[in-house]
Design a protein around this motif. Structure first.
Motif, mmCIF file in Angstrom:
data_model
loop_
_atom_site.group_PDB
_atom_site.id
_atom_site.type_symbol
_atom_site.label_atom_id
_atom_site.label_comp_id
_atom_site.label_asym_id
_atom_site.label_seq_id
_atom_site.Cartn_x
_atom_site.Cartn_y
_atom_site.Cartn_z
ATOM 1 N N ASP B 310 0.844 -1.205 0.000
ATOM 2 C CA ASP B 310 0.000 0.000 0.000
ATOM 3 C C ASP B 310 0.881 1.257 0.000
ATOM 4 O O ASP B 310 2.104 1.171 -0.048
ATOM 5 C CB ASP B 310 -0.983 -0.028 1.178
ATOM 6 C CG ASP B 310 -0.286 0.015 2.527
ATOM 7 O OD1 ASP B 310 0.914 0.402 2.589
ATOM 8 O OD2 ASP B 310 -0.924 -0.334 3.540
ATOM 9 N N LYS B 311 0.233 2.399 0.077
ATOM 10 C CA LYS B 311 0.983 3.667 -0.033
ATOM 11 C C LYS B 311 2.035 3.827 1.067
ATOM 12 O O LYS B 311 3.018 4.534 0.892
ATOM 13 C CB LYS B 311 0.006 4.846 0.003
ATOM 14 C CG LYS B 311 -0.717 5.012 -1.324
ATOM 15 C CD LYS B 311 -1.815 6.066 -1.258
ATOM 16 C CE LYS B 311 -2.479 6.194 -2.633
ATOM 17 N NZ LYS B 311 -3.802 6.818 -2.589
ATOM 18 N N ASP B 312 1.786 3.146 2.200
ATOM 19 C CA ASP B 312 2.746 3.241 3.306
ATOM 20 C C ASP B 312 3.818 2.162 3.242
ATOM 21 O O ASP B 312 4.629 2.030 4.164
ATOM 22 C CB ASP B 312 1.997 3.116 4.647
ATOM 23 C CG ASP B 312 0.938 4.194 4.796
ATOM 24 O OD1 ASP B 312 1.203 5.334 4.337
ATOM 25 O OD2 ASP B 312 -0.134 3.904 5.348
ATOM 26 N N GLY B 313 3.806 1.384 2.178
ATOM 27 C CA GLY B 313 4.846 0.359 2.034
ATOM 28 C C GLY B 313 4.536 -0.950 2.744
ATOM 29 O O GLY B 313 5.406 -1.810 2.854
ATOM 30 N N ASN B 314 3.318 -1.113 3.234
ATOM 31 C CA ASN B 314 2.950 -2.369 3.890
ATOM 32 C C ASN B 314 2.267 -3.314 2.899
ATOM 33 O O ASN B 314 1.512 -2.876 2.040
ATOM 34 C CB ASN B 314 1.995 -2.095 5.054
ATOM 35 C CG ASN B 314 2.635 -1.196 6.092
ATOM 36 O OD1 ASN B 314 3.789 -1.409 6.497
ATOM 37 N ND2 ASN B 314 1.922 -0.155 6.496
ATOM 38 N N PHE B 315 2.529 -4.609 3.083
ATOM 39 C CA PHE B 315 1.930 -5.606 2.189
ATOM 40 C C PHE B 315 0.411 -5.447 2.133
ATOM 41 O O PHE B 315 -0.252 -5.418 3.155
ATOM 42 C CB PHE B 315 2.275 -7.022 2.671
ATOM 43 C CG PHE B 315 1.574 -8.090 1.886
ATOM 44 C CD1 PHE B 315 2.104 -8.533 0.677
ATOM 45 C CD2 PHE B 315 0.381 -8.661 2.332
ATOM 46 C CE1 PHE B 315 1.461 -9.510 -0.070
ATOM 47 C CE2 PHE B 315 -0.270 -9.639 1.587
ATOM 48 C CZ PHE B 315 0.280 -10.062 0.392
ATOM 49 N N LEU B 316 -0.119 -5.367 0.943
ATOM 50 C CA LEU B 316 -1.576 -5.347 0.800
ATOM 51 C C LEU B 316 -2.056 -6.642 0.156
ATOM 52 O O LEU B 316 -2.920 -7.331 0.683
ATOM 53 C CB LEU B 316 -2.012 -4.145 -0.049
ATOM 54 C CG LEU B 316 -3.522 -4.053 -0.318
ATOM 55 C CD1 LEU B 316 -4.317 -3.963 0.973
ATOM 56 C CD2 LEU B 316 -3.845 -2.869 -1.234
ATOM 57 N N THR B 317 -1.441 -6.982 -0.973
ATOM 58 C CA THR B 317 -1.852 -8.205 -1.657
ATOM 59 C C THR B 317 -0.756 -8.610 -2.627
ATOM 60 O O THR B 317 0.205 -7.865 -2.833
ATOM 61 C CB THR B 317 -3.205 -8.006 -2.372
ATOM 62 O OG1 THR B 317 -3.691 -9.259 -2.848
ATOM 63 C CG2 THR B 317 -3.091 -7.034 -3.556
ATOM 64 N N LYS B 318 -0.913 -9.832 -3.166
ATOM 65 C CA LYS B 318 0.040 -10.191 -4.225
ATOM 66 C C LYS B 318 -0.286 -9.354 -5.444
ATOM 67 O O LYS B 318 -1.361 -8.761 -5.528
ATOM 68 C CB LYS B 318 -0.011 -11.706 -4.513
ATOM 69 C CG LYS B 318 -0.925 -12.144 -5.652
ATOM 70 C CD LYS B 318 -2.392 -12.152 -5.261
ATOM 71 C CE LYS B 318 -3.289 -12.723 -6.335
ATOM 72 N NZ LYS B 318 -4.713 -12.646 -5.914
ATOM 73 N N GLN B 319 0.633 -9.323 -6.369
ATOM 74 C CA GLN B 319 0.390 -8.570 -7.610
ATOM 75 C C GLN B 319 -0.884 -9.085 -8.271
ATOM 76 O O GLN B 319 -0.957 -10.251 -8.655
ATOM 77 C CB GLN B 319 1.583 -8.766 -8.533
ATOM 78 C CG GLN B 319 1.430 -8.174 -9.921
ATOM 79 C CD GLN B 319 2.718 -8.358 -10.708
ATOM 80 O OE1 GLN B 319 3.732 -7.729 -10.436
ATOM 81 N NE2 GLN B 319 2.706 -9.265 -11.669
ATOM 82 N N PRO B 320 -1.885 -8.231 -8.420
ATOM 83 C CA PRO B 320 -3.127 -8.726 -9.038
ATOM 84 C C PRO B 320 -2.880 -9.156 -10.486
ATOM 85 O O PRO B 320 -2.145 -8.508 -11.216
ATOM 86 C CB PRO B 320 -4.053 -7.500 -8.989
ATOM 87 C CG PRO B 320 -3.463 -6.593 -7.957
ATOM 88 C CD PRO B 320 -1.987 -6.824 -8.007
#
Lengths: 578, 578
Positions: B310-320
């Motif tokens: 995400d914008k803060d550099g935290n994992f959000l998801t795998k590359q869609p």
């Protein structure tokens, strides 16, 4: 009845009506007409709500004449519920009035340019079509009140409620009765959704100035009709049971036979049956100043209808039919007649098939959305449908969709249409009809309850497979033919048992049309209708695999008989092998 | 891989595991295994959520070995979405670990006695099954966090989210990736609903102490694998395009070709395509400290996956994936990558097929439930699914149900399954695959985008009917065979263009199994799988009439080419006429 009215709802500038000669369709009535038009003109793989589907409204061969019982009308299309061909049949005034106006069919076709809602007015001077968005999302009762104010007390109305406008698969086409109330419905298969998809809210029929249709041989016709009526009067079902208690006379009968599907088809007897039986219903109606016997259309001599008043003596709804009382009653574990009558009223108002709705609510109850027996919850659920909430839209699309959405396995449907009020494990003949009719589960398509339960037209043990194929086959053929005549199906009780009454019916037809039809000809007529319908369904992708009951009817025993549906697949495939 | 693990969830006292010899199923892997078991053991007319359906989880013939790209796993059953046979395919660690544990298949069968939720633990010592209702209605991410804490960082997990528990037809079976995240899914056809119907929430696999599977001819195998990898590296798609930009490299390609289905398949180009393209995606991932290239399973050398922070550099998801970006992006008029990544995350968490969900939301948008382009509304709709509200249950059951419930005519499905990210009017070859595959609309079943758009395996004009039947037929056969090997389908780009890489693949298989398969043998394998599947579907009631696109693809022109789907029905019926 020498012309067809086609309304192209997609014409430039709005719906446009054109009158046509009968052509290939000459001589056809009712279901013979609707199924012929659909089979010939509708591409079987089209979307039911799209431009290529057509809604065909056709009075029977005898409608509009002085023939008793000839007030049935057929509504046909590709069904949004089943994906196959559909003929839904209604009483009310529509058949007689439309026939007297000279139309053998109204065909709505094409695709509207936008979501404008239209009304169609037909009288002796012709056809007028006008936009009227003030009618949007009116229930049938409010709509008809408004129409009566505008078109007077002679008019008859064909309409849709909110369900049809929202294109729900349980939506009906409503026909007003002799009191101009929208209580008679072409109920099954979502025909109202197709009318909604064409943008037509209401068709107003006024036959002022039009004469009754004249028989070719008045003497023969009149004599035959007299004999025919006498036959109906002397048969115990049509002469006594139906007039006294209406179709709901069957509640106690089916319950005693252990074939009354209770709580989503989980057992065959309902403890509350007596409280909602035809006997109790008639008593309640009479006590409240309603009517326990009444005809739904001009020319009815059986008079199985009635008027249900509320506790204060005000009209609430017409006498709910047996299948309605069952669907909203025992099938949902509900034994409260006032609640059932309210559900019937709501269904009529929103324009919903009572059978499909009751079956769907029972599936929702199995899913835990409400408790079995909770009448207020059932009323609230039907109100959701009228409002078009997400929950309401699920329910308004029938038992199969609700089962899928809620992840329920026990969903009593065939070809996507909910089973009516007879458990196929305890009434195996009706199971054969449910499985094999072109219509999806439909008791009226071949009412084997006759010989299975009522001892009419012979006796076939309801719990055994023997004889059921032949019984259902013969009834399906006869029914298709009756549905073409415009005659009420209930004449079948008398004509099955009384050869002279069947002959009288033939004479009524022959006297009217100047024909010499024999019993064999009637059989051929029935077969030709079924053939048309089967052919359409085959082209729509149906196979023998769709002529089956859900698997659980073969695996889950039904109390009290511990019965399973035991007619084999191979036997089912013989029904149309004539 | 010399045994099958059967788990009877309906056994007395709770689910019971039994190990069996392979018997008739010896030598089968992946889709060959799942389709063989389903075709042989599942009654085609059973209810998909009932006791007679089975969920079969099978690694490929080469899974668990040192063969590169061999980490795909197949999940098969009768599909709750289509009603036909289903094989859904996933990456992640499941295939490798299950194969090393020695299982050629896990088969879940029977019907649970109650709604207790179970977990299954499998390691070198055997199988343990325990009830654990604390897992109820956990999303995949929370579930896997809990499982990791209990079973450690070596374990691999196969699980369902809320959607599977609620038996939704868009529910997936999730497989954890190399980082133990539930990002890889057997996505299509509602396989997660079948796992949910069996009452199994999660299967924990720990292959500690188990060896890699050994080739019969180690030298040949090793050399062939080296050649095979070299072939993948040198092909522009597998060696450059996919590693650099992932599957989403296709957004710009399809958009330029005018075959990018936009706003519920209403036009073929999306103004916001560049903003959500693979190029923009890779740039965003890199800038935020994610990864633009990454493998989804051990042994992957293409590495088309990635990590989206995400914008803060935290994992959000795998590359869609491309199809996800399309489904939640252009197909809904949404051009916001962060919103699309959030939708991907939510789908993975609830256990939902991203293609089906995007297609369904677009249908809901067409119905007016939300506006095209409204990303927040789309996120809210998917959250409704996770909560199981009535609206969420409608959407979680896919595009066909949503279309029916909302009365929408333009619903892009075949056999009830939503079309993926290629418009069949502008990519006619993929239209042939959508129409005719046993799976319902599925791009992976015969990816004619190759010769239609990418110039791989030849060139066939995408806008004309000529050559599409043969193209789709050959790809469907080859794909079925590849899906049996456990190989990632993306190897097809290289083996279609490079005969020596295809030979290397054959040598990998032959070296491992001590066989002498030729190209013709592989073709025969593919055909035999398709034959099994077609046979099941025929017994389930499917006919050629189900091998069709919805009518509007033949009537509604697609911009910018004003293209219609022009392959005739007669041609479609030739696909399996080999």
């Amino acid at each position: 009845m020498d012309k067809i009215l086609r309304i192209d709802v997609g014409a430039d500038g709005g719906p446009k009506a054109v009158e046509q000669e009968l052509g290939d369709y000459a001589g056809l009535g009712g279901r013979a007409m609707t199924s012929a038009v659909v089979a010939k003109e509708v591409p079987p793989l089209c979307h039911p709500l799209g431009e290529d589907n057509k809604l065909v409204i056709a009075p029977g061969m005898l409608s509009g004449s002085a023939a008793s019982m000839s007030g049935r009308i057929s509504v046909g299309c590709k069904s949004p519920l089943t994906g196959g061909i559909k003929e839904a049949n209604s009483g009310g005034q529509g058949a007689q009035v439309l026939a007297r106006l000279g139309y053998a069919a109204i065909i709505l076709e094409g695709k509207p340019a936008d979501d404008t809602l239209y009304k169609v007015f037909i009288n002796k001077d012709g056809v007028t079509i006008e936009p009227d968005n003030s009618l949007k999302m009116l229930g049938n009762y409010d709509l008809i009140d408004k129409m009566k104010a505008a078109y007077g007390d002679k008019a008859c109305f064909i309409s849709i409620g909110q369900a049809g406008e929202m294109k729900m698969s349980a939506a009906t086409v409503a026909f007003t009765d002799m009191e101009q109330r929208p209580t008679r419905h072409a109920g099954r298969g979502g025909v109202g959704a197709v009318m909604g998809s064409k943008g037509i809210k209401v068709i107003i029929l006024d036959d002022t100035g039009m004469a009754m249709r004249k028989p070719k041989d008045p003497e023969k016709f009149k004599a035959a009709n007299k004999e025919f009526v006498a036959g109906l009067k002397k048969h115990p079902v049509t002469g006594e049971g139906l007039p006294a208690f209406g179709t709901n006379v069957l509640t106690n009968v089916l319950n005693e036979a252990g074939g009354y599907p209770t709580k989503n088809f989980s057992t065959g007897q309902f403890a509350g049956a007596v409280k909602i039986s035809g006997e109790t219903l008639a008593e309640t109606e009479t006590a409240r100043g309603g009517l326990a016997t009444h005809g739904c259309h001009r020319g009815c001599v059986i008079r199985c209808s009635g008027i249900y008043n509320d506790k204060d003596g005000n009209f609430l709804t017409k006498q709910p039919e047996y299948e309605t009382v069952w669907a909203h009653g025992g099938n949902c574990g509900i034994d409260d007649l006032d609640a059932i009558a309210m559900l019937d009223r709501l269904d009529d108002d929103f324009g919903l098939d009572t059978i499909e709705m009751g079956a769907t609510i029972a599936v929702a109850m199995e899913a835990g959305i409400a408790k079995f027996g909770d009448a207020q919850a059932a009323i609230n659920l039907v109100k959701e449908v009228g409002k078009g909430t997400p929950l309401g839209r699920i329910l308004g699309n029938g038992a199969q969709v609700a089962g899928k959405v809620f992840g329920v396995e026990r969903v009593p449907v065939v070809k996507g249409q909910a089973m009516p009020a007879y458990d196929p494990r305890a009434v195996q003949g009706i199971g054969v009809t449910y499985a094999t009719t072109t219509m999806g589960a439909d008791h009226t398509a071949g009412y084997a309850v006759t010989a299975n339960i009522l001892g009419v037209g012979g006796n076939v043990d309801p719990l055994k497979p023997e004889g059921q194929i032949e019984l259902s086959r013969n009834l399906q053929i006869a029914t298709a033919a009756i549905d073409a005549t415009g005659m009420c199906l209930f004449i079948a009780f008398a004509i099955l048992d009384q050869p002279e009454t069947f002959q009288a019916l033939l004479d009524v037809i022959n006297g009217f049309h100047g024909l010499n039809l024999t019993g064999d000809d009637v059989t051929e007529l029935g077969k030709s209708i079924l053939k048309n319908e089967r052919d359409f369904n085959m082209r729509a992708g149906f196979t023998s695999k769709h002529d089956r009951l859900p698997e659980y009817f073969k695996k889950e025993k039904l109390a009290p008989h511990d019965a399973l549906f035991s007619v084999t697949d191979e036997e089912l495939d013989e029904v149309f092998n004539w």
